[in-house]
Design an enzyme around this catalytic site. Structure first.
Site, PDB file in Angstrom:
ATOM      1  N   ASN A  23       0.871  -1.065  -0.111  1.00 17.89           N
ATOM      2  CA  ASN A  23      -0.001   0.147   0.089  1.00 17.89           C
ATOM      3  C   ASN A  23       0.798   1.177  -0.097  1.00 17.89           C
ATOM      4  OD1 ASN A  23      -2.246  -1.649  -0.045  1.00 17.89           O
ATOM      5  ND2 ASN A  23      -3.126  -1.257   1.952  1.00 17.89           N
ATOM      6  N   CYS A 116     -10.125  -4.669  -4.814  1.00 19.56           N
ATOM      7  CA  CYS A 116     -10.918  -5.713  -4.112  1.00 19.56           C
ATOM      8  C   CYS A 116     -12.373  -5.319  -4.001  1.00 19.56           C
ATOM      9  CB  CYS A 116     -10.454  -5.968  -3.063  1.00 19.56           C
ATOM     10  SG  CYS A 116      -8.903  -6.973  -2.979  1.00 19.56           S
ATOM     11  N   ARG A 121     -16.757   1.667  -2.491  1.00 21.90           N
ATOM     12  CA  ARG A 121     -15.720   2.296  -2.246  1.00 21.90           C
ATOM     13  C   ARG A 121     -15.663   3.882  -2.928  1.00 21.90           C
ATOM     14  NH1 ARG A 121     -10.853  -2.014  -2.752  1.00 21.90           N
ATOM     15  NH2 ARG A 121      -9.699  -0.418  -1.283  1.00 21.90           N
ATOM     16  N   ASP A 304      -7.120  -4.666   6.928  1.00 26.80           N
ATOM     17  CA  ASP A 304      -6.806  -5.646   6.274  1.00 26.80           C
ATOM     18  C   ASP A 304      -6.217  -6.781   7.089  1.00 26.80           C
ATOM     19  OD1 ASP A 304      -7.243  -3.646   4.268  1.00 26.80           O
ATOM     20  OD2 ASP A 304      -5.276  -2.823   4.699  1.00 26.80           O
ATOM     21  N   ARG A 396      -1.819 -10.434  -6.284  1.00 28.98           N
ATOM     22  CA  ARG A 396      -1.702  -9.138  -6.539  1.00 28.98           C
ATOM     23  C   ARG A 396      -0.953  -8.207  -5.166  1.00 28.98           C
ATOM     24  NH1 ARG A 396      -6.830  -6.585  -5.527  1.00 28.98           N
ATOM     25  NH2 ARG A 396      -5.582  -5.210  -5.170  1.00 28.98           N
TER      26      ARG A 396
HETATM   27  N1  EPU Z   1     -14.149   6.423   1.771  1.00 30.66           N
HETATM   28  C1  EPU Z   1     -15.354   7.241   1.147  1.00 30.66           C
HETATM   29  N2  EPU Z   1     -14.956   8.364   0.175  1.00 30.66           N
HETATM   30  C2  EPU Z   1     -13.900   8.263  -0.195  1.00 30.66           C
HETATM   31  C3  EPU Z   1     -12.711   7.628   0.084  1.00 30.66           C
HETATM   32  C4  EPU Z   1     -13.074   6.705   1.216  1.00 30.66           C
HETATM   33  O1  EPU Z   1     -16.444   7.084   1.474  1.00 30.66           O
HETATM   34  O2  EPU Z   1     -13.637   9.283  -1.014  1.00 30.66           O
HETATM   35  C5  EPU Z   1     -14.724   5.292   2.696  1.00 30.66           C
HETATM   36  C6  EPU Z   1     -14.416   4.172   2.019  1.00 30.66           C
HETATM   37  O3  EPU Z   1     -15.353   3.624   1.223  1.00 30.66           O
HETATM   38  C7  EPU Z   1     -13.919   3.089   3.330  1.00 30.66           C
HETATM   39  C8  EPU Z   1     -13.127   4.125   4.015  1.00 30.66           C
HETATM   40  O4  EPU Z   1     -13.480   5.519   3.778  1.00 30.66           O
HETATM   41  O5  EPU Z   1     -15.245   2.793   3.801  1.00 30.66           O
HETATM   42  C9  EPU Z   1     -11.652   3.995   4.269  1.00 30.66           C
HETATM   43  O6  EPU Z   1     -11.220   4.248   2.877  1.00 30.66           O
HETATM   44  P1  EPU Z   1      -9.692   4.592   2.510  1.00 30.66           P
HETATM   45  O7  EPU Z   1      -9.792   5.664   1.313  1.00 30.66           O
HETATM   46  O8  EPU Z   1      -8.800   4.795   3.801  1.00 30.66           O
HETATM   47  O9  EPU Z   1      -9.164   3.228   1.783  1.00 30.66           O
HETATM   48  P2  EPU Z   1      -8.459   3.263   0.468  1.00 30.66           P
HETATM   49  O10 EPU Z   1      -7.318   4.185   0.523  1.00 30.66           O
HETATM   50  O11 EPU Z   1      -9.303   3.015  -0.763  1.00 30.66           O
HETATM   51  C10 EPU Z   1      -6.456   1.715   1.283  1.00 30.66           C
HETATM   52  C11 EPU Z   1      -5.802   0.567   1.264  1.00 30.66           C
HETATM   53  C12 EPU Z   1      -6.733  -0.434   1.576  1.00 30.66           C
HETATM   54  C13 EPU Z   1      -7.148  -0.351   3.175  1.00 30.66           C
HETATM   55  C14 EPU Z   1      -7.539   1.186   3.272  1.00 30.66           C
HETATM   56  C15 EPU Z   1      -7.744   1.204   4.847  1.00 30.66           C
HETATM   57  C16 EPU Z   1      -4.487   0.839  -0.718  1.00 30.66           C
HETATM   58  C17 EPU Z   1      -4.514   0.698  -2.254  1.00 30.66           C
HETATM   59  N3  EPU Z   1      -5.707   0.301  -0.136  1.00 30.66           N
HETATM   60  O12 EPU Z   1      -7.766   1.977   0.778  1.00 30.66           O
HETATM   61  O13 EPU Z   1      -5.997  -1.934   1.526  1.00 30.66           O
HETATM   62  O14 EPU Z   1      -7.954  -1.431   3.523  1.00 30.66           O
HETATM   63  O15 EPU Z   1      -6.853   2.036   2.796  1.00 30.66           O
HETATM   64  O16 EPU Z   1      -6.459   1.240   5.365  1.00 30.66           O
HETATM   65  O17 EPU Z   1      -3.454   1.555  -0.074  1.00 30.66           O
HETATM   66  C18 EPU Z   1      -5.718  -4.252   1.025  1.00 30.66           C
HETATM   67  O18 EPU Z   1      -4.528  -3.978   1.131  1.00 30.66           O
HETATM   68  O19 EPU Z   1      -6.163  -5.296   1.173  1.00 30.66           O
HETATM   69  C19 EPU Z   1      -6.704  -2.954   1.094  1.00 30.66           C
HETATM   70  C20 EPU Z   1      -7.792  -3.072   0.723  1.00 30.66           C
END
Ligand code: EPU
Length: 417
Positions: A23, A116, A121, A304, A396
């Site tokens: 990440n 995923c 999201r 995660d 991945r």
């Molecule tokens: N959210 C919103 N609006 C947004 C952005 C996020 O409603 O504009 C919500 C999401 O739907 C979720 C929450 O906020 O319910 C958290 O989302 P976040 O943006 O923090 O997650 P992300 O950046 O999409 C990254 C990791 C994820 C990990 C999360 C939380 C990456 C590529 N992905 O996702 O990793 O679960 O942060 O730590 O960095 C994994 O590695 O298996 C994975 C899914």
């Protein structure tokens, strides 16, 4: 179609080396294009998400050199073209090209990101932040067109400390005029890794790792290097494998401060481990106590780790609870664990896990990346043979998972049919 076949119940001992964090790497690679010279990223994990991002860099006419785990990226001849769906949909993190291209060229055209399937999201916080910096956003069919005449620093409050939005807004504001402050920013260690890289290029970012990040815009970003931090989720997965099947299994590349929420839960479960420098040693425990866990943003228990943790909880003596609070559909593993003999009920977003249950191998599916990690752990502890399909999800995010496990005594094969 690729599958992973595991003959379970083998003792694990020896050392597993942890790779660079997925990440972090998936944000550092898009961030590299902000430099007007070249950048090198060390300790890049060899996972398929990395390859998907390199394909996007090449489409943007960046030069990419790979030497073992070092990626050197030269974006001085970047051509800002549409990132097509066949490239963007391969992974979630393609959306970091939104912030990076907006920051560098003030214009982005990109199709929807993939990733995923673990619930809705949305990326509304990212888009709202871009608008506050002065961008306009059009969505045409499956394509985002983001454009700005000028980007101007702004005070941006995130409704939730989103990892992706925090990083994307750092990338977009880095060359904006004036000062940007991100309030309620995400505090995950990966954010600090990205800010360090950008600062090494000459950016002026302070406060990364806290909930208030300040970015003073700069005009030029020069050459820089950065090292990807160790993957705390990969480490957690193998630590759990050690608690299930280890005999002094050593996990090398553990930053304790990144993993306190997991380590304190292990202690509560009665699991002993030793940690010295960056190496954690752990052995199987036959008498684990049940616990209650709730996923939270860092430094809380990371979402995660929840699916792999469910497997450990099936081996505790009593009833454990795991409440998932970040995503609304991160329960893909439950059906398959139950098929293997677990006793897990789901009530709203909480798993109620009755242990201890003996798991037996069968055919299962990796419905997403961390569900796949859970299937691997279950296969390691189960009697008989576990056959996991849809393992593209696992590849991945887990570097050389087959080799790493076989090197410590597991019996794991990758087959292609
Ligand atoms: N959210 C919103 N609006 C947004 C952005 C996020 O409603 O504009 C919500 C999401 O739907 C979720 C929450 O906020 O319910 C958290 O989302 P976040 O943006 O923090 O997650 P992300 O950046 O999409 C990254 C990791 C994820 C990990 C999360 C939380 C990456 C590529 N992905 O996702 O990793 O679960 O942060 O730590 O960095 C994994 O590695 O298996 C994975 C899914």
């Amino acid at each position: 179609m690729k599958k992973i076949i595991i003959k379970g119940n083998k003792v694990l001992s020896g050392t597993i080396n942890i790779a660079g964090a997925k990440n972090s790497a998936v944000a550092l690679i898009p961030a590299a294009i902000l430099s007007d010279e070249f950048t090198s990223i060390y300790n890049v994990p060899n996972i398929s998400d990395k390859n998907a991002l390199i394909n996007i860099l090449k489409e943007l006419n960046c030069q990419v050199l790979e030497d073992n785990n070092i990626l050197t990226i030269n974006s001085s001849k970047l051509k800002n073209t549409l990132i097509k769906e066949e490239l963007s949909s391969k992974l979630r993190a393609s959306y970091y090209f939104m912030g990076a291209l907006l920051g560098k060229c003030k214009h982005v055209e990109i199709c929807l990101p993939g990733g995923c399937n673990i619930g809705a999201r949305p990326i509304d916080y990212h888009l709202k932040g871009f608008k506050q910096l002065g961008a306009t956003i059009k969505i045409e069919d499956n394509k985002y067109i983001i454009d700005a005449k000028v980007l101007k620093g702004a005070n941006i409050y995130l409704d939730f400390p989103s990892v992706g939005a925090t990083i994307n807004l750092m990338l977009a504001s880095i060359k904006a005029t004036g000062k940007t402050i991100i309030y309620n920013a995400a505090k995950e260690p990966e954010i600090v890794n990205i800010a360090t890289f950008l600062n090494n290029m000459g950016a002026k970012i302070t406060g990364a790792g806290t909930s208030e990040i300040t970015i003073e815009g700069v005009d030029y970003l020069h050459k820089a290097i950065v090292e990807v931090i160790p993957d705390r989720i990969e480490a957690a997965t193998y630590i759990m494998a050690g608690a299930l099947m280890g005999d002094n299994l050593k996990i090398n590349g553990v930053i304790k401060e990144h993993m306190e929420s997991l380590l304190s839960k292990l202690t509560e479960m009665g699991i002993e481990y030793n940690i010295k420098d960056f190496e954690l040693t752990i052995s199987k425990n036959d008498n684990m106590k049940p616990v209650s866990i709730k996923s939270q943003v860092f430094p809380g228990f990371v979402t995660d780790m929840g699916q792999p943790m469910s497997v450990l909880l099936t081996q505790c003596n009593g009833v454990s609870f795991f409440e998932e609070t970040i995503y609304d559909n991160r329960m893909g593993h439950v059906k398959y664990l139950n098929n293997m003999g677990a006793d897990i009920k789901v009530k709203e977003n909480t798993e109620i896990i009755c242990g201890k249950t003996n798991l037996h191998g069968c055919k299962v599916i990796a419905t997403d990346l961390r569900a796949g990690a859970a299937m691997v752990l279950a296969g390691l502890v189960a009697s008989g043979t576990t056959e996991i399909s849809q393992i593209e999800h696992i590849l991945r995010g887990y570097e050389n998972i087959i080799e790493k496990l076989n090197n410590v005594g597991a019996d794991v094969k990758l087959v292609e049919e």
